[in-house]
Design an enzyme around this catalytic site. Structure first.
Site, PDB file in Angstrom:
ATOM      1  CB  SER A   1      49.543  35.885  39.913  1.00 26.31           C
ATOM      2  OG  SER A   1      49.283  34.474  39.792  1.00 26.31           O
ATOM      3  NE  ARG A   2      44.607  36.475  46.298  1.00 25.92           N
ATOM      4  CZ  ARG A   2      43.269  36.738  46.268  1.00 25.92           C
ATOM      5  NH1 ARG A   2      42.354  35.940  45.689  1.00 25.92           N
ATOM      6  NH2 ARG A   2      42.720  38.170  46.461  1.00 25.92           N
ATOM      7  CB  VAL A   3      49.480  30.266  41.385  1.00 27.53           C
ATOM      8  CG1 VAL A   3      47.974  30.077  41.607  1.00 27.53           C
ATOM      9  CG2 VAL A   3      49.468  31.313  40.092  1.00 27.53           C
TER      10      VAL A   3
ATOM     11  CB  THR B   1      39.399  36.564  41.275  1.00 21.22           C
ATOM     12  OG1 THR B   1      39.873  37.887  41.743  1.00 21.22           O
ATOM     13  CG2 THR B   1      38.463  36.624  40.274  1.00 21.22           C
ATOM     14  CG  ASP B   2      42.273  31.641  42.219  1.00 20.07           C
ATOM     15  OD1 ASP B   2      41.747  31.753  43.532  1.00 20.07           O
ATOM     16  OD2 ASP B   2      41.950  30.912  41.370  1.00 20.07           O
TER      17      ASP B   2
END
Length: 501
Positions: free
Chosen positions: A365-367, A339-340
């Site tokens: 959260s990778r964004v 997952t991201d």
């Protein structure tokens, strides 16, 4: 009978004989010679493929899972009780397909898309295979559009973007499903179709969720796929792929979808059960070697597509249940790596009354800011760091008999921040209001307000913003606050801070 009529009849017969197709039909058939626990052992099925749909004379259906030299192992999907030894099995040459389309919106179906809500039969639908190769990287676009949940702790600290895969994880009874359901409820009017996949859940729990969604008119844009705890392992395993096919339909047609897998740890358990019945060698924690691949090929199908692919998106919120906080177990570590980002829900926070019980220090959260509008990104920039420092100080202060003034103030600010992040169920807060509330905390307007009065201050602020509509309208239009809006907001905050001392 006249000669002309007789000749005409003879000519017709000769024409039909000449045009008849005398090519022998060949079917790939076999015979069932062993049946147990929703698994059938079939001999004679040649050229059958992995995951190919197999039909039986009794009406039962299954998919080929183990392909061996002299026989094939079939996992039965339905009508298992009708299956008998010696029965004929026929390979269809197709993989399992499920109906997709807008006509399913508002319905509750099982893993094979049979209606289980007591309503009319499904009609006028397309069919998609439950297994589909994920879009390759050049067809994708980076995640840049917010998928707002209207949950303060998520939108400010762990933002989710359209096309992202964000894991919700921790022990049972910590509010994982509630976070996902709130995210679905808050997509009303956002042009996002939601798919909720209940894997191994109690019928009563699914019924309550359906009622809550109906009560808030969320079934107008939601589909529910349910494989109950009483359903066979094959249905629990396939339900996630069936739901993914439906959400993928909207993505591939240039629309946006959100899918919740509740939960993948139960799906992995169902896959383990199937694999052990199929006599596959067990690996770590008795799971088969390819359980990671089964989850990765499912979650990799979520994406944000580029304009050449019509620009649709599918956002995934998989849920994983840990056992006694064991995040290092096989399935949690697998899904975390796919997952991201992850939203960790802490049992201690939940039991202490912090709802939603999101552990800000572990969640990621990778964004990040790519999934936020400029307004909330600006006011929440240092929020995660501030909360992490507060937790460190709070842990340290338990052993300190005397605290200096700066440390005491920082602890008090942290307490007010936690109080501000509390949110009841079915109580959405739009991002524009979240921005104003976080601005108030960041600028110190809550510093002189007692902790128990923070909820009232927040409620009064939202009421004032509803009356002074220009501030919210400015953020909605420009995605940030202008100097004029900031001045108006500070006037409101000064009055409220004075009233709530």
């Amino acid at each position: 009978m006249s000669n002309d009529l007789l000749k005409s009849i003879i000519n017709d017969i000769e024409t039909k004989i000449d045009s008849a197709d005398m090519t022998p039909g060949v079917e790939n058939v076999g015979e069932v010679f062993y049946v147990w626990d929703w698994v059938a052992k079939v001999s004679g099925l040649r050229n059958v493929g992995f995951n190919e749909l197999v039909e039986f004379a009794s009406g039962a259906k299954g998919i080929a899972m183990n392909l061996e030299d002299h026989f094939v192992w079939i996992v039965i999907l339905e009508w298992f009780n009708n299956l008998k030894e010696g029965e004929i099995a026929k390979a269809t040459g197709e993989v399992l397909n499920v109906p997709v389309g807008k006509s399913l919106i508002g319905r509750v179906v099982d893993a094979l898309w049979n209606p289980i809500d007591g309503l009319w039969e499904l009609k006028d639908t397309e069919n998609y295979p439950i297994e589909r190769k994920a879009k390759w990287v050049m067809a994708r676009k980076s995640v840049h559009e917010p998928m707002e949940t209207w949950i303060k702790a998520i939108d400010a600290l762990v933002p989710i973007g359209r096309g992202q895969r964000e894991l919700i994880i921790w022990d049972r009874q910590t509010g994982k499903t509630q976070v996902a359901i709130d995210a679905i409820l808050n997509q009303k009017g956002q042009w996002i179709t939601c798919v909720y996949v209940a894997i191994g859940q109690k019928e009563s729990k699914v019924a309550r969720i359906v009622e809550e969604l109906k009560k808030r008119w969320a079934m107008d844009y939601t589909i529910i796929v349910s494989a109950w705890a009483s359903d066979p392992a094959s249905m629990q395993f396939l339900s996630a792929y069936a739901g993914c096919a439906m959400a993928e339909y909207f993505m591939l047609n240039g629309q946006h979808s959100l899918i919740v897998y509740d939960d993948l740890s139960k799906q992995a358990t169902a896959y383990r059960e199937m694999s052990l019945l199929l006599r596959r060698p067990p690996g770590r924690e008795a799971y088969p070697w390819d359980v990671f691949y089964s989850h990765s090929r499912l979650l990799e199908r979520s994406a944000k597509l580029n304009e050449a692919e019509w620009g649709g998106s599918m956002t995934a919120l998989p849920i994983i249940e840990t056992q006694a906080w064991d995040v290092s177990a096989y399935i949690p570590t697998n899904v975390i790596s796919i997952t991201d980002g992850q939203i960790f829900l802490d049992s201690n926070l939940f039991n202490s009354g912090q709802r939603p019980a999101i552990d800000v220090g572990l969640s990621v959260s990778r964004v990040w800011g790519s999934a936020q509008i400029k307004a909330i990104k600006k006011v929440s920039g240092t929020l995660k760091l501030d909360l992490a420092q507060y937790r460190e100080l709070a842990a340290f202060s338990q052993f300190a008999s005397d605290l200096d003034e700066d440390t005491r103030k920082q602890l008090e600010r942290g307490e007010r921040m936690l109080e501000l992040l509390k949110q009841g169920i079915y109580a959405p807060v739009i991002v524009e209001k979240q921005t104003c509330a976080l601005y108030a905390w960041g600028k110190g307007y809550l510093d002189n307000i007692p902790v128990n009065k923070v909820p009232k201050f927040e409620s009064d602020l939202y009421s004032a913003l509803d009356e002074e509509k220009t501030i919210l309208a400015d953020i909605t239009k420009n995605k940030k606050m202008s100097d004029k809006s900031i001045a108006k907001l500070e006037e409101i905050l000064e009055k409220l801070a004075e009233m709530n001392k």
